[in-house]
Design an enzyme around this catalytic site. Structure first.
Site, PDB file in Angstrom:
ATOM      1  N   HIS A   1      -2.957   0.715   3.445  1.00 59.20           N
ATOM      2  CA  HIS A   1      -3.610   0.315   2.195  1.00 59.20           C
ATOM      3  C   HIS A   1      -5.072   0.757   2.193  1.00 59.20           C
ATOM      4  O   HIS A   1      -5.576   1.263   1.184  1.00 59.20           O
ATOM      5  CB  HIS A   1      -3.587  -1.215   2.034  1.00 59.20           C
ATOM      6  CG  HIS A   1      -2.243  -1.792   1.799  1.00 59.20           C
ATOM      7  ND1 HIS A   1      -1.783  -2.869   2.531  1.00 59.20           N
ATOM      8  CD2 HIS A   1      -1.256  -1.484   0.918  1.00 59.20           C
ATOM      9  CE1 HIS A   1      -0.574  -3.200   2.094  1.00 59.20           C
ATOM     10  NE2 HIS A   1      -0.224  -2.365   1.121  1.00 59.20           N
TER      11      HIS A   1
ATOM     12  N   LYS B   1       7.118 -13.554  -4.321  1.00 58.46           N
ATOM     13  CA  LYS B   1       7.267 -12.934  -3.003  1.00 58.46           C
ATOM     14  C   LYS B   1       6.975 -13.913  -1.867  1.00 58.46           C
ATOM     15  O   LYS B   1       7.125 -13.574  -0.703  1.00 58.46           O
ATOM     16  CB  LYS B   1       6.321 -11.733  -2.875  1.00 58.46           C
ATOM     17  CG  LYS B   1       6.738 -10.535  -3.692  1.00 58.46           C
ATOM     18  CD  LYS B   1       5.836  -9.350  -3.362  1.00 58.46           C
ATOM     19  CE  LYS B   1       6.290  -8.089  -4.031  1.00 58.46           C
ATOM     20  NZ  LYS B   1       5.440  -6.945  -3.640  1.00 58.46           N
TER      21      LYS B   1
ATOM     22  N   ARG C   1       4.866   6.245   0.474  1.00 55.61           N
ATOM     23  CA  ARG C   1       5.183   6.481   1.875  1.00 55.61           C
ATOM     24  C   ARG C   1       6.365   7.413   2.043  1.00 55.61           C
ATOM     25  O   ARG C   1       6.411   8.209   2.949  1.00 55.61           O
ATOM     26  CB  ARG C   1       5.490   5.154   2.575  1.00 55.61           C
ATOM     27  CG  ARG C   1       4.308   4.227   2.673  1.00 55.61           C
ATOM     28  CD  ARG C   1       4.759   2.898   3.185  1.00 55.61           C
ATOM     29  NE  ARG C   1       5.726   2.345   2.213  1.00 55.61           N
ATOM     30  CZ  ARG C   1       6.135   1.102   2.179  1.00 55.61           C
ATOM     31  NH1 ARG C   1       5.723   0.253   3.084  1.00 55.61           N
ATOM     32  NH2 ARG C   1       6.978   0.678   1.281  1.00 55.61           N
TER      33      ARG C   1
ATOM     34  N   SER D   1       3.516  -3.973   4.790  1.00 58.86           N
ATOM     35  CA  SER D   1       3.070  -5.339   5.069  1.00 58.86           C
ATOM     36  C   SER D   1       4.200  -6.191   5.621  1.00 58.86           C
ATOM     37  O   SER D   1       3.990  -6.996   6.528  1.00 58.86           O
ATOM     38  CB  SER D   1       2.516  -5.987   3.796  1.00 58.86           C
ATOM     39  OG  SER D   1       1.338  -5.347   3.387  1.00 58.86           O
TER      40      SER D   1
END
Length: 160
Positions: A18, A42, A91, A129
């Site tokens: 990030h 989440k 990614r 993460s």
């Protein structure tokens, strides 16, 4: 004309990937707002306030970068902040498929806002993460994946 970009995410926690995308975006645009999503669905490990504090401290030396919380539609937040660009890190090809759908919908909702994709640096293509949280939950070493302030935040939360 100054260009303001928004880099949205949950940042739970903010990883070196990030940070890499944020710093690279910060060089491309006049202003970068790291938009930390509340994301209650989440069930974040760190509270919104904790994630905001971590991001603020990590980015403290970067004058063109600010941190702001947001809820609701990203394009509404971007319009309030007069941002014309949304930055998204990629990614892998699987990220691209999803992100192109989101970018298309955002463009439909707010035609004046463009999405810019920044490919993750090779060192961070595997990093997320959720993987960091999983490793940390089993007392694994995450020091090469996160800023030292994130390590401190995990230790503080673990030790209460």
């Amino acid at each position: 004309m100054e260009v303001t970009a928004i880099y949205p995410g949950t940042f739970d926690p903010m990883t070196l990937g990030h940070i890499d995308v944020a710093l690279r975006a910060g060089e491309m645009f006049d202003r970068l707002i790291i938009a930390v999503a509340e994301s209650p669905g989440k069930k974040p490990y760190f509270s919104l306030e904790e994630r905001m504090d971590i991001a603020n401290r990590i980015m403290a030396d970067h004058d063109a970068v600010t941190i702001a919380p947001f809820t609701g539609l990203l394009v509404d937040f971007a319009q309030k902040k007069e941002a014309t660009v949304i930055v998204r890190g990629l990614r892998a090809v699987s990220d691209f498929d999803y992100e192109v759908q989101i970018a298309g919908m955002n463009r439909k909702l707010a035609p004046g806002i463009e999405t810019v994709f920044i490919a993750a640096s090779q060192d961070y293509t595997f990093l997320s993460s959720s993987i960091v949280r999983e490793i940390e939950s089993h007392n694994g070493d995450i020091s090469e994946f996160v800023h030292p302030l994130v390590l401190d935040a995990f230790a503080e939360k673990r030790n209460g």
